[in-house]
Scaffold this motif. Structure first.
Motif, PDB file in Angstrom:
ATOM      1  N   ALA A 158       0.831  -1.205   0.000  1.00 41.60           N
ATOM      2  CA  ALA A 158       0.000   0.000   0.000  1.00 41.60           C
ATOM      3  C   ALA A 158       0.865   1.255   0.000  1.00 41.60           C
ATOM      4  O   ALA A 158       0.566   2.236  -0.698  1.00 41.60           O
ATOM      5  CB  ALA A 158      -0.915  -0.005   1.224  1.00 41.60           C
ATOM      6  N   ARG A 159       1.947   1.235   0.768  1.00 43.26           N
ATOM      7  CA  ARG A 159       2.856   2.393   0.799  1.00 43.26           C
ATOM      8  C   ARG A 159       3.497   2.607  -0.562  1.00 43.26           C
ATOM      9  O   ARG A 159       3.685   3.754  -0.992  1.00 43.26           O
ATOM     10  CB  ARG A 159       3.942   2.165   1.864  1.00 43.26           C
ATOM     11  N   MET A 160       3.835   1.523  -1.241  1.00 44.66           N
ATOM     12  CA  MET A 160       4.426   1.640  -2.571  1.00 44.66           C
ATOM     13  C   MET A 160       3.443   2.262  -3.550  1.00 44.66           C
ATOM     14  O   MET A 160       3.826   3.089  -4.389  1.00 44.66           O
ATOM     15  CB  MET A 160       4.857   0.258  -3.065  1.00 44.66           C
ATOM     16  N   GLY A 161       2.163   1.893  -3.455  1.00 43.78           N
ATOM     17  CA  GLY A 161       1.158   2.462  -4.345  1.00 43.78           C
ATOM     18  C   GLY A 161       1.009   3.960  -4.168  1.00 43.78           C
ATOM     19  O   GLY A 161       0.902   4.711  -5.152  1.00 43.78           O
ATOM     20  N   ILE A 162       1.016   4.422  -2.922  1.00 43.53           N
ATOM     21  CA  ILE A 162       0.913   5.852  -2.641  1.00 43.53           C
ATOM     22  C   ILE A 162       2.155   6.582  -3.152  1.00 43.53           C
ATOM     23  O   ILE A 162       2.069   7.655  -3.750  1.00 43.53           O
ATOM     24  CB  ILE A 162       0.722   6.089  -1.131  1.00 43.53           C
ATOM     25  N   PHE A 163       3.318   5.993  -2.931  1.00 39.72           N
ATOM     26  CA  PHE A 163       4.577   6.589  -3.395  1.00 39.72           C
ATOM     27  C   PHE A 163       4.590   6.708  -4.916  1.00 39.72           C
ATOM     28  O   PHE A 163       4.992   7.729  -5.479  1.00 39.72           O
ATOM     29  CB  PHE A 163       5.744   5.723  -2.919  1.00 39.72           C
ATOM     30  N   GLN A 164       4.119   5.669  -5.592  1.00 39.79           N
ATOM     31  CA  GLN A 164       4.068   5.672  -7.048  1.00 39.79           C
ATOM     32  C   GLN A 164       3.103   6.728  -7.564  1.00 39.79           C
ATOM     33  O   GLN A 164       3.393   7.444  -8.536  1.00 39.79           O
ATOM     34  CB  GLN A 164       3.646   4.283  -7.532  1.00 39.79           C
ATOM     35  N   GLU A 165       1.951   6.860  -6.920  1.00 37.44           N
ATOM     36  CA  GLU A 165       0.970   7.867  -7.316  1.00 37.44           C
ATOM     37  C   GLU A 165       1.549   9.276  -7.194  1.00 37.44           C
ATOM     38  O   GLU A 165       1.355  10.130  -8.077  1.00 37.44           O
ATOM     39  CB  GLU A 165      -0.274   7.737  -6.436  1.00 37.44           C
ATOM     40  N   MET A 166       2.285   9.545  -6.138  1.00 38.51           N
ATOM     41  CA  MET A 166       2.903  10.861  -5.925  1.00 38.51           C
ATOM     42  C   MET A 166       3.971  11.143  -6.981  1.00 38.51           C
ATOM     43  O   MET A 166       4.106  12.277  -7.460  1.00 38.51           O
ATOM     44  CB  MET A 166       3.490  10.926  -4.520  1.00 38.51           C
ATOM     45  N   LEU A 167       4.722  10.108  -7.375  1.00 37.77           N
ATOM     46  CA  LEU A 167       5.746  10.290  -8.411  1.00 37.77           C
ATOM     47  C   LEU A 167       5.124  10.666  -9.748  1.00 37.77           C
ATOM     48  O   LEU A 167       5.627  11.546 -10.465  1.00 37.77           O
ATOM     49  CB  LEU A 167       6.569   9.013  -8.567  1.00 37.77           C
ATOM     50  N   TYR A 168       4.037   9.990 -10.122  1.00 35.07           N
ATOM     51  CA  TYR A 168       3.398  10.268 -11.403  1.00 35.07           C
ATOM     52  C   TYR A 168       2.815  11.674 -11.438  1.00 35.07           C
ATOM     53  O   TYR A 168       2.793  12.328 -12.487  1.00 35.07           O
ATOM     54  CB  TYR A 168       2.312   9.233 -11.692  1.00 35.07           C
ATOM     55  N   LYS A 169       2.338  12.164 -10.309  1.00 37.35           N
ATOM     56  CA  LYS A 169       1.823  13.526 -10.255  1.00 37.35           C
ATOM     57  C   LYS A 169       2.948  14.548 -10.431  1.00 37.35           C
ATOM     58  O   LYS A 169       2.757  15.604 -11.014  1.00 37.35           O
ATOM     59  CB  LYS A 169       1.111  13.768  -8.923  1.00 37.35           C
TER      60      LYS A 169
END
Length: 314
Positions: A158-169
């Motif tokens: 779950a932490r990886m998913g949030i981190f990935q979402e922030m990177l794409y933004k």
């Protein structure tokens, strides 16, 4: 899924060679077609990929080892369906998000479903008729360690998913690039698992021969299963990475969760796994809660209303 389940049933500890093969294939494909043999500079700074890869590699290895800790495949898939809860919880903690009562209710349903399935599986492990009291306790303690491993992997994912979402933004959508680096950078880490991978490679080579359809080539059947798993996993994971660039981490989690539900039902029907009424109830709670979270009912309401109002054909 069939290929992976066959492999896990015959060689329960084969998860590392399966994961290594998947990573190697995807990394080779990305090195040729995405990185242009290393000549293309990444759009997202490489240091962020190292962080993401550390999370991704850890989740994969921990999930694989959980299967060696008396965790049955159906329970493994059900437990990982709780990624929606983990993603929501970390979203509240890290991103300071707040949700409606219906969303919290859906999370409660998912939690209840996972608890029900976990508790019933614990009773099955503890009541194994082939074990004496001392051995039964040891098996149960290993099972508890497996549950802790799955919980850790759930939160890390779950932490990886949030981190990935922030990177794409921040840097834009680069799904193919992310797919390549997430599978190429962890490859040296598999050196730590080399003895286990080599051991299962030998076991795979000793499996019964199988004649590949159409081409007529004869290979050990486990290598054929592995090849089919690698190809199908590539198609699947590429779709997931594309989805991560178009949707939030919670939406991606939902889609992956529903995919696991289909996998679960298929594995039960195909392999005739024991699945009690309590397991079915728990599974129902998990996926009803998932649908509540996405507010599918609210979306279906206007659609059904329009469908009812459309003029009837003469």
């Amino acid at each position: 899924l069939v290929f992976l389940l066959h492999a896990c049933r015959q060689f329960p500890g084969c998860g590392n060679i399966v994961t290594f093969s998947q990573f190697l294939f995807i990394a080779m494909e990305g090195f040729i077609f995405e990185a242009n043999f290393g000549r293309k500079k990444p759009a997202i700074p490489i240091r962020y990929y190292f962080i993401m890869v550390a999370m991704f590699f850890t989740v994969s290895v921990v999930n694989n080892y959980a299967l060696n800790l008396n965790i049955a495949m159906p329970l493994h898939m059900i437990f990982r369906s709780g990624s929606l809860i983990a993603s929501m919880a970390l979203g509240i903690i890290i991103l300071k998000k707040r949700y409606s009562v219906s969303k919290y209710t859906s999370i409660a349903l998912v939690s209840l479903g996972i608890f029900t399935c976990t508790f019933m599986s614990a009773k099955q492990v503890a009541s194994d008729s082939g074990l004496n009291e001392e051995d039964g306790l040891q098996v149960f303690l290993w099972w508890m360690l497996g549950i802790l491993a799955l919980t850790f992997a759930l939160l890390m994912s779950a932490r990886m998913g949030i981190f990935q979402e922030m990177l794409y933004k921040q840097f834009g959508k680069h799904s193919k690039e992310a797919l390549f680096y997430n599978h190429a950078l962890p490859l040296p880490g598999f050196l730590l698992l080399a003895p286990n991978i080599y051991h299962h490679a030998v076991l795979f080579s000793q499996s019964e021969p199988f004649q590949v359809p159409v081409i007529g080539l004869t290979v050990p059947i486990m290598w054929f299963y592995l090849l089919m798993n690698v190809v199908t996993q590539y198609v699947c994971i590429r779709g997931v990475f594309i989805l991560t660039t178009e949707c939030t981490s919670l939406t991606v989690t939902l889609v992956v969760t529903l995919r696991k539900f289909v996998s679960l039902i298929f594995s039960i029907l195909y392999f005739h796994n024991p699945f009690t009424a309590w397991h079915w109830l728990g599974t129902t709670f998990v996926f009803v809660g998932t649908l509540m979270y996405t507010e599918v009912w609210n979306s279906l309401g206007p659609f059904l209303a329009r469908w009812r109002k459309r003029p009837k054909e003469e």
